[in-house]
Structures are given as structure tokens and as C-alpha cells.
Design a protein around this motif. Structure first.
Motif: not given
Length: 556
Positions: A91-105
Motif C-alpha cells: 500500500v503506497p505510503a502517500a495513500l495511507v497518509e492522505a487517508a489519515r489526514e482526512q480521517g477516512l478508513p
């Protein structure tokens, strides 16, 4: 319970892993959808779990990934499932970071778990939830039906409904009054919704509305009851959250059952109307014994105690005050509903008979229906701009504008004098129409002065015609015959007293009275002539001081 992201994560066959948004897994999932579009937002409705392999999305580009995650989160997507090992080994780190910023599971989907397996799991859970809701709805319907058929009727039905909704429920009658509520404290909450209930009752049934009330922390729905042009009642339910499928089934079942209990069959209504009309006809024909025999248990109790006769009719639009029809809706229908609801609450008998454009009602003296009639009339006058007056003081004030109905109320009576009471109510109604009042009681007309009855265009026209020749004589400056006639009549024909009031010699007054007789061609020795002249003077007076004159009214 609705399916959630947490239940998907706990599904052992799917083997999903949580990569971001661990605190938002309790959100319900409405559907699972796979899409590789760069912008899937136009095809989302909210509540979806979006499944992607990042076929077209550059998931390692931080800016592009951040923009993508922000758009789907704003569209209401509740979670993002990423297929591991398809287009990206991890799972790309950029995707994980973006999801955490938005609070999206963000859920990791292993390669061996196809997207269709997730879609099936969500679909099965949604179907199971709907089945549970339908089953619960049917069970609630059975419970409510048993309650409606029980001895306590609507009260028990409302209690069962409130328990099923985990909220409160209230029932309003056709007049808008609260007749039952569950739990008991809900009656106070329901009373605050009177204006909203009134607006709903004005709409043809069936109708519903959601009330936004800043005073309460609940969500209130109103449902009208009935199948005809007018609502026969209103059901109110209050809950902490919008109604779910099972709760909606329960409310619809309650509406159907309450409609059956509040709206009696047309055949029964017609039969009661014919019976009531027959009883009234016998009473007015002077046959009280036959009336009692026909009344039986339905109206018999009403004839065993003093009752009053109410005669009401609608006020033509041209006689109403501006906006009265909008402010005082219902007319005769509203008056009938108010009295019927009041009698139903207290269990007292009520005999109401439509008669052409009129409504004739027999109500118990001092009972709830009589009070409801007075209250309805007072409200009609208040809404139409007139000052409402307490019951028992009608017919003594100035002319008003009584709204959309005019009501005449007889004195208390019994079966033997019903015909006389009916004439009293008609006389009071005539006075109410003439004065522009919503309600006049015959007792007040009989106890008051006759002078207000002269406030009629026909009476004024007669008075003007009778006195016109005298006024034309006075206009030439040849003597004040009108004032002299008023003083002489007020002093009962006493020459010295009347002359003193006028400041003239008694011989001058005698000459003036002879001139009055000559001009009118009528003799003042005739008591009827003196009466007509006195009433004509009263009818054409412009002030209380001028009306009063000197001394008391003449003895005719």
C-alpha cells in the motif's frame, strides 16, 4: 443493526486489515462499489465502501492522492478498500497518509480476496438488516393491533408505539387537542406543537410533516389521520434520530389503526345523524316523550338534565373582517369538531344536526361542549380582530367582527320547552349577525337594553324617514322641533319640566308640539306614535349624551 466497516473487518473470510481511520470503523456501510475512475464522485450517493486497485490513480503521487481522497471523503464515501499485490505490491505510503489526514478508513484487501466477495458480504448484510426490519415491523403491527382492540384502546396503542420507537407518541383529536400521550410527560411536549398540528389539519388527509423545534432535542413527525377531506386527528411521534425501516413500519401501522378507530363507518355516521335529526324534530314539535323513546341510550342522558340549544351558521365572506377566513379556518366544521371533541373527552352526550347551511346542537348546560363553543367563538373573534369577551357577557359591547361563524345560544331548558329554546337561539343568532359578533347568548339579549337592537340599517332608514320633515323644518331656522320633541318625550309629556330643560316658556313648547303634529300628520296623544318617535330619536342619535336627554325613558 446496520452493517459497519468494523463488521467487515471482523469477517474472518475476508481477512481485511485496517491501515488508517481506526476510530471511524463504526460507521454504517450502505454498499460496496469497485471503481477505477480518477473521479468517481458523480456516481457516489454516500455511505459506500469504495474498492480500488489504483489502475489509473498514481497512488505514489502525494498531491494527486491527497486530492483524490479528499474528493471521495467529501462525497460521503465511508471507507476505501485497496487491493494489495495487484498494481502495487504494497500500500503506497502517500495513500495511507492522505487517508489519515482526512480521517477516512483505509482497508487493505489481500490478493486472494476478490472485490465481489466484499460486495456479496455487504449485500447479504444489507438484506439481512432489511429482513430484520420488516420482521420487527410486522411484529410491531401485531402488537399495535392487539392494543387497539383492547379495552384501553388508543392509550395502550400509543404506549406500545412509544416503546417500539424508544421515544414518545401523542394523539390529537379533530380540534387539535391532545387526547392521549405516552409516556405521561409527553403530553406537555405535545402541547407545544399546537400550531404545527393546526397547519397540518388544514391540509387534506393523508398528510405529514417534520417539525423543527429548537425547544426540544428530539425529531418530531406529524401524521394526519382520516380518509376524507378533513383530518379526523393527528399522530405525533418524537425520536432521538430519524426513523428506520422497522420504526417506519410501526408508525404506518399506528396511523392505519388510529384512522380506523377515529373515523367511524359512513353507514354508522349516517344512522346516528338520522336518529339525531328525528329526536330534534320531535322535541321541536312538542313531543318530548316520543323524543326520549327514540333517543334511547345514545341521547337519553342529554334530555335528563338542563340543556342549551345552539344555532350556528357561517358568515358570508363580504361580512367577514379582512383575512378572517385565513385566520379562523374551519367555520361550522371547526365548531362542530371542537364541541364533538370536548364532549368525547368528558363522555357527555351531544346532539348535532346539520340543517341546510346551519348547525343545530343540543349541549348540556355548563358542560364541556358548551364551554368549547364559547371558546371557539372567542378565538374566532380574537383572530378576526375583535376583542374576545368572557362567556355570559355577549351582546352588551360595541359591534365587532366575529370571524367566519355566528352563533346563537339559548337559555338553559328542558325537553318540554325545546321549541321555545330554539326560537331563543335563533333570536340570539340574529343579534349576533347584526352586531358582527361570533356568539350571543339569549340571556344577555333579554337582560340588556333594547337600544343596541336599533343598530340596524333598516331601523335607521325608518327613523330618518319619520324625522326628515322635522329636520327640514329646523334647517330653515323656524324653530328647534327635534330637540323640543326629544325633551318633551324624555319628560313624559310634562310641559313645565321639558320647557325648563329647553329654556323656553311652556306655551312656546306647546306651540312647537302642535307644529310637530301638523308636520307629521300624527297625534302625540297616541302612545304608539310617541313610542315610534322616541325610538326614531334614539336610532338616529350620534352620542350617548345626545341619546340620554333629560330624565328617564317615557312611560308608553
Amino acid at each position: 443493526m446496520p452493517h459497519t466497516l468494523a463488521s467487515l473487518v471482523n469477517h474472518t473470510a475476508l481477512k481485511l486489515t485496517v491501515l488508517a481511520g481506526e476510530g471511524q470503523l463504526d460507521v454504517p456501510v450502505r454498499w460496496a462499489h469497485a471503481s477505477e475512475l480518477i473521479d468517481p464522485v458523480p456516481y457516489m450517493e454516500g455511505g459506500e465502501l469504495l474498492l480500488i486497485t489504483a489502475l489509473k490513480l498514481d497512488a505514489e503521487d502525494a498531491e494527486a492522492t491527497r486530492s483524490y481522497v479528499r474528493r471521495i471523503a467529501e462525497a460521503g464515501v465511508v471507507g476505501l478498500g485497496f487491493a494489495v499485490g495487484v498494481n502495487y505490491e504494497g500500500v503506497p505510503a502517500a495513500l495511507v497518509e492522505a487517508a489519515r489526514e482526512q480521517g477516512l478508513p483505509l482497508l487493505g484487501v489481500p490478493r486472494r480476496t476478490p472485490f465481489i466477495a466484499i460486495s456479496k458480504a455487504v449485500s447479504a448484510a444489507v438484506a439481512a438488516d432489511q429482513y430484520r426490519a420488516v420482521t420487527a415491523g410486522f411484529e410491531a403491527q401485531r402488537e399495535l393491533t392487539r392494543a387497539a382492540l383492547g379495552a384501553e384502546g388508543p392509550a395502550e396503542l400509543l404506549a406500545r408505539l412509544a416503546a417500539h420507537l424508544d421515544g414518545w407518541a401523542a394523539l390529537y383529536d379533530a380540534s387539535g387537542a391532545v387526547v392521549a400521550a405516552a409516556p405521561d410527560w409527553a403530553a406537555r411536549r405535545a402541547a407545544r406543537l399546537a400550531e404545527d398540528v393546526g397547519r397540518l389539519r388544514e391540509r387534506p388527509a393523508p398528510a405529514s410533516s417534520v417539525v423543527s423545534d429548537t425547544e426540544g432535542d428530539d425529531r418530531v413527525e406529524l401524521q394526519s389521520l382520516g380518509t376524507g377531506r378533513r383530518a379526523r386527528g393527528v399522530l405525533a411521534v418524537g425520536t432521538a434520530a430519524p426513523l428506520g425501516t422497522a420504526e417506519r413500519y410501526a408508525v404506518h401501522s399506528a396511523v392505519a389503526l388510529l384512522t380506523l378507530t377515529t373515523e367511524r363507518s359512513r353507514a354508522l355516521q349516517d344512522a346516528e345523524a338520522r336518529l339525531g335529526a328525528a329526536v330534534l324534530k320531535m322535541l321541536l314539535a312538542g313531543e318530548p316523550d316520543h323524543a326520549r323513546a327514540v333517543a334511547g341510550r345514545l341521547y337519553g342522558g342529554l334530555l335528563d338534565a338542563p340543556f342549551r340549544v345552539v344555532v350556528a351558521e357561517p358568515v358570508p365572506a363580504e361580512e367577514q373582517s379582512p383575512g378572517a377566513a385565513d385566520l379562523s379556518p374551519g367555520g361550522l366544521d371547526g365548531l362542530a369538531d371542537a364541541m364533538d371533541a370536548a364532549s368525547a373527552r368528558t363522555g357527555e352526550a351531544l346532539l348535532a344536526v346539520p340543517d341546510g347551511g346551519r348547525l343545530i346542537v343540543l349541549v348540556a348546560d355548563g358542560g364541556a361542549a358548551a364551554d368549547a363553543c364559547a371558546a371557539y367563538a372567542a378565538e374566532a373573534e380574537a383572530r378576526a380582530g375583535a376583542q374576545p369577551r368572557p362567556r355570559g357577557r355577549s351582546g352588551r359591547g360595541e359591534n365587532g367582527r366575529g370571524g367566519t361563524v355566528a352563533v346563537g345560544l339559548s337559555a338553559p331548558t328542558g325537553p318540554m320547552a325545546a321549541a321555545h329554546a330554539y326560537r331563543q337561539a335563533e333570536q340570539a343568532l340574529s343579534v349576533a349577525r347584526r352586531r358582527g359578533r361570533a356568539l350571543v347568548e339569549h340571556e344577555d339579549v333579554a337582560a340588556g337594553s333594547v337600544l343596541p337592537l336599533l343598530a340596524d340599517d333598516a331601523v335607521r332608514a325608518f327613523a330618518d324617514g319619520l324625522l326628515r320633515a322635522l329636520r327640514e323644518h329646523d334647517a330653515t331656522g323656524r324653530g328647534d322641533l327635534v330637540a323640543s320633541l326629544r325633551a318633551w318625550l324624555a319628560r313624559h309629556g310634562q310641559w313645565d319640566a321639558a320647557a325648563a330643560d329647553l329654556g323656553v316658556h311652556r306655551h312656546t313648547l306647546r306651540y312647537r308640539m302642535r307644529r310637530v303634529e301638523e308636520i307629521l300628520g300624527r297625534s302625540l296623544d297616541d302612545a304608539d306614535v310617541r313610542m315610534e318617535l322616541w325610538l326614531a330619536l334614539k336610532a338616529t342619535s350620534t352620542s350617548e349624551g345626545k341619546e340620554g336627554g333629560a330624565g328617564s325613558s317615557p312611560s308608553l
